[in-house]
Design a protein around this motif. Structure first.
Motif, PDB file in Angstrom:
ATOM      1  N   GLY A 105       0.741  -1.265   0.122  1.00  0.00           N
ATOM      2  CA  GLY A 105      -0.117  -0.038   0.121  1.00  0.00           C
ATOM      3  C   GLY A 105       0.893   1.362  -0.220  1.00  0.00           C
ATOM      4  O   GLY A 105       1.704   1.118  -0.670  1.00  0.00           O
ATOM      5  N   PRO A 106       0.553   2.154   0.621  1.00  0.00           N
ATOM      6  CA  PRO A 106       1.437   3.537   0.795  1.00  0.00           C
ATOM      7  C   PRO A 106       2.526   3.389   1.839  1.00  0.00           C
ATOM      8  O   PRO A 106       3.420   4.374   1.724  1.00  0.00           O
ATOM      9  N   ILE A 107       2.815   2.393   2.350  1.00  0.00           N
ATOM     10  CA  ILE A 107       4.052   2.200   3.371  1.00  0.00           C
ATOM     11  C   ILE A 107       5.316   1.315   2.655  1.00  0.00           C
ATOM     12  O   ILE A 107       4.762   0.158   2.099  1.00  0.00           O
ATOM     13  N   GLY A 108       6.318   1.748   2.478  1.00  0.00           N
ATOM     14  CA  GLY A 108       7.321   0.824   1.990  1.00  0.00           C
ATOM     15  C   GLY A 108       8.362   0.783   3.185  1.00  0.00           C
ATOM     16  O   GLY A 108       8.758   1.517   3.899  1.00  0.00           O
ATOM     17  N   LEU A 109       8.796  -0.616   3.372  1.00  0.00           N
ATOM     18  CA  LEU A 109       9.878  -0.951   4.333  1.00  0.00           C
ATOM     19  C   LEU A 109      10.870  -1.812   3.699  1.00  0.00           C
ATOM     20  O   LEU A 109      10.684  -2.484   2.935  1.00  0.00           O
ATOM     21  N   PHE A 110      12.260  -1.183   3.977  1.00  0.00           N
ATOM     22  CA  PHE A 110      13.377  -1.623   3.288  1.00  0.00           C
ATOM     23  C   PHE A 110      14.355  -1.958   4.468  1.00  0.00           C
ATOM     24  O   PHE A 110      14.641  -1.004   5.202  1.00  0.00           O
ATOM     25  N   PHE A 111      15.064  -3.128   4.393  1.00  0.00           N
ATOM     26  CA  PHE A 111      16.039  -3.572   5.456  1.00  0.00           C
ATOM     27  C   PHE A 111      17.464  -3.906   4.832  1.00  0.00           C
ATOM     28  O   PHE A 111      17.436  -4.306   3.638  1.00  0.00           O
ATOM     29  N   ALA A 112      18.297  -3.968   5.772  1.00  0.00           N
ATOM     30  CA  ALA A 112      19.755  -4.070   5.379  1.00  0.00           C
ATOM     31  C   ALA A 112      20.463  -4.698   6.688  1.00  0.00           C
ATOM     32  O   ALA A 112      20.078  -4.113   8.046  1.00  0.00           O
ATOM     33  N   ASP A 113      21.480  -5.394   6.784  1.00  0.00           N
ATOM     34  CA  ASP A 113      22.432  -5.653   7.575  1.00  0.00           C
ATOM     35  C   ASP A 113      23.572  -4.762   7.365  1.00  0.00           C
ATOM     36  O   ASP A 113      24.244  -4.752   6.403  1.00  0.00           O
ATOM     37  N   ASP A 114      24.084  -4.231   8.481  1.00  0.00           N
ATOM     38  CA  ASP A 114      25.245  -3.371   8.369  1.00  0.00           C
ATOM     39  C   ASP A 114      26.226  -3.301   9.612  1.00  0.00           C
ATOM     40  O   ASP A 114      25.816  -4.099  10.482  1.00  0.00           O
ATOM     41  N   VAL A 115      27.165  -2.346   9.518  1.00  0.00           N
ATOM     42  CA  VAL A 115      27.868  -2.258  10.605  1.00  0.00           C
ATOM     43  C   VAL A 115      28.021  -0.966  11.137  1.00  0.00           C
ATOM     44  O   VAL A 115      28.220   0.129  10.328  1.00  0.00           O
ATOM     45  N   ILE A 121      24.596  -4.162  13.137  1.00  0.00           N
ATOM     46  CA  ILE A 121      23.131  -3.513  13.324  1.00  0.00           C
ATOM     47  C   ILE A 121      22.221  -3.981  12.062  1.00  0.00           C
ATOM     48  O   ILE A 121      22.698  -4.622  10.958  1.00  0.00           O
ATOM     49  N   LYS A 122      21.062  -3.592  12.385  1.00  0.00           N
ATOM     50  CA  LYS A 122      19.988  -3.691  11.134  1.00  0.00           C
ATOM     51  C   LYS A 122      19.552  -2.435  10.862  1.00  0.00           C
ATOM     52  O   LYS A 122      19.534  -1.521  11.929  1.00  0.00           O
ATOM     53  N   VAL A 123      19.426  -2.100   9.689  1.00  0.00           N
ATOM     54  CA  VAL A 123      18.944  -0.641   9.066  1.00  0.00           C
ATOM     55  C   VAL A 123      17.605  -0.753   8.539  1.00  0.00           C
ATOM     56  O   VAL A 123      17.220  -1.871   7.711  1.00  0.00           O
ATOM     57  N   ARG A 124      16.716  -0.061   8.786  1.00  0.00           N
ATOM     58  CA  ARG A 124      15.164   0.070   8.355  1.00  0.00           C
ATOM     59  C   ARG A 124      14.949   1.481   7.529  1.00  0.00           C
ATOM     60  O   ARG A 124      15.220   2.379   8.395  1.00  0.00           O
ATOM     61  N   PHE A 141      17.671   2.340  13.053  1.00  0.00           N
ATOM     62  CA  PHE A 141      18.892   1.376  13.448  1.00  0.00           C
ATOM     63  C   PHE A 141      18.513   0.466  14.484  1.00  0.00           C
ATOM     64  O   PHE A 141      17.728   0.888  15.525  1.00  0.00           O
ATOM     65  N   SER A 142      18.838  -0.891  14.603  1.00  0.00           N
ATOM     66  CA  SER A 142      18.521  -1.830  15.795  1.00  0.00           C
ATOM     67  C   SER A 142      19.894  -2.561  16.012  1.00  0.00           C
ATOM     68  O   SER A 142      20.559  -2.979  14.846  1.00  0.00           O
ATOM     69  N   THR A 147      14.511  -6.048  17.491  1.00  0.00           N
ATOM     70  CA  THR A 147      13.472  -6.326  18.485  1.00  0.00           C
ATOM     71  C   THR A 147      13.085  -4.911  18.697  1.00  0.00           C
ATOM     72  O   THR A 147      11.871  -4.597  18.687  1.00  0.00           O
ATOM     73  N   THR A 148      13.988  -4.028  18.832  1.00  0.00           N
ATOM     74  CA  THR A 148      13.745  -2.599  19.099  1.00  0.00           C
ATOM     75  C   THR A 148      14.596  -1.622  18.193  1.00  0.00           C
ATOM     76  O   THR A 148      15.666  -2.169  17.419  1.00  0.00           O
ATOM     77  N   TRP A 149      13.995  -0.666  17.859  1.00  0.00           N
ATOM     78  CA  TRP A 149      14.467   0.281  16.746  1.00  0.00           C
ATOM     79  C   TRP A 149      14.617   1.672  17.191  1.00  0.00           C
ATOM     80  O   TRP A 149      13.875   2.102  17.922  1.00  0.00           O
ATOM     81  N   GLU A 150      15.702   2.435  16.794  1.00  0.00           N
ATOM     82  CA  GLU A 150      16.182   3.787  17.112  1.00  0.00           C
ATOM     83  C   GLU A 150      15.794   4.577  15.709  1.00  0.00           C
ATOM     84  O   GLU A 150      16.574   4.391  14.908  1.00  0.00           O
ATOM     85  N   THR A 151      14.919   5.463  15.673  1.00  0.00           N
ATOM     86  CA  THR A 151      14.830   6.234  14.592  1.00  0.00           C
ATOM     87  C   THR A 151      15.847   7.354  14.693  1.00  0.00           C
ATOM     88  O   THR A 151      15.847   8.075  15.557  1.00  0.00           O
ATOM     89  N   ASN A 152      16.546   7.646  13.726  1.00  0.00           N
ATOM     90  CA  ASN A 152      17.709   8.396  13.675  1.00  0.00           C
ATOM     91  C   ASN A 152      17.678   9.708  12.642  1.00  0.00           C
ATOM     92  O   ASN A 152      18.529  10.410  12.743  1.00  0.00           O
TER      93      ASN A 152
END
Length: 164
Positions: A105-115, A121-124, A141-142, A147-152
Motif C-alpha cells: 500500500g502506501p508504506i514501504g519497508l526496506f532492510f539491510a544488515d550493516d555495521v 546492526i540492522k537498518v530500516r 537502526f537496531s 527487536t527494538t528500533w531507534e529512529t535516527n
C-alpha cells in the motif's frame, strides 16, 4: 495513470520531480542520545533503467556546511524488490550497503544488515507516501536484531514547482 509492465516498478514514481526537504537527524546513533539537528535540503528525482530505477540527487544544508548525495534505486521484476543505495559526496568512493524491500500500500519497508562503530546492526528505511505532495522517509537502526528500533533520521518532503 499508467499500468507498469512489472507490478511494483512504479512504486517510486511519486517522487519524480523536485522537493524541498526538512531533515531531522539524531546527533549520535545507538548511544542514548536525545539531541536532534534540523536542517533543510532539496532533491530532484528522475527515472533511469527504462523505468526500473531512479536517481535522487540531493543537496543537504547541514549547519556546518552543504554537501551533495544521491540515492540510487533499482527494481528487480523477478523478486518484486527494490534496492536502495546511498552515496555521500563527502565519501565519494563509499557506497552504503543497499536496503531492500517493497511497498505494501502506501508504506514501504526496506532492510539491510550493516555495521556501526564495529557493531552489527540492522537498518530500516520507511517510506510513507500517503500524501504524495508531502511524502516522508525515516531511517532507524537496531542493535538487537530488530527487536527494538531507534529512529535516527526523518525527512519530510514538500513538492516544489520544477524549474523550466
Amino acid at each position: 495513470m499508467h499500468t507498469p509492465a512489472h507490478p511494483g516498478a512504479d512504486d517510486f514514481d511519486f517522487e519524480f520531480g523536485t522537493y524541498a526537504i526538512h531533515h531531522r537527524r539524531l546527533n549520535r546513533r545507538l548511544s542514548g542520545c536525545e539531541d536532534w539537528t534540523t536542517f533543510e535540503g532539496r532533491c530532484t528525482t528522475r527515472p533511469i533503467l527504462g523505468g526500473l530505477g531512479n536517481l535522487e540527487d540531493n543537496t543537504l544544508d547541514l549547519p556546518d556546511g552543504r554537501y551533495r548525495a544521491v540515492a540510487l534505486r533499482s527494481f528487480d521484476p523477478a523478486s518484486g524488490l527494490w534496492a536502495i543505495w546511498w552515496l555521500d559526496g563527502r565519501a565519494p568512493h563509499a557506497l552504503d550497503v543497499p536496503v531492500k524491500g517493497r511497498f505494501d500500500g502506501p508504506i514501504g519497508l526496506f532492510f539491510a544488515d550493516d555495521v556501526l562503530d564495529g557493531r552489527d546492526i540492522k537498518v530500516r528505511f520507511t517510506w510513507d507516501r500517503r500524501n504524495l505532495d508531502e511524502p516522508r522517509w525515516e531511517q532507524a537502526f537496531s542493535a538487537d536484531g530488530g527487536t527494538t528500533w531507534e529512529t535516527n533520521w526523518v525527512m519530510r518532503f514538500t513538492r516544489v514547482a520544477d524549474a523550466t
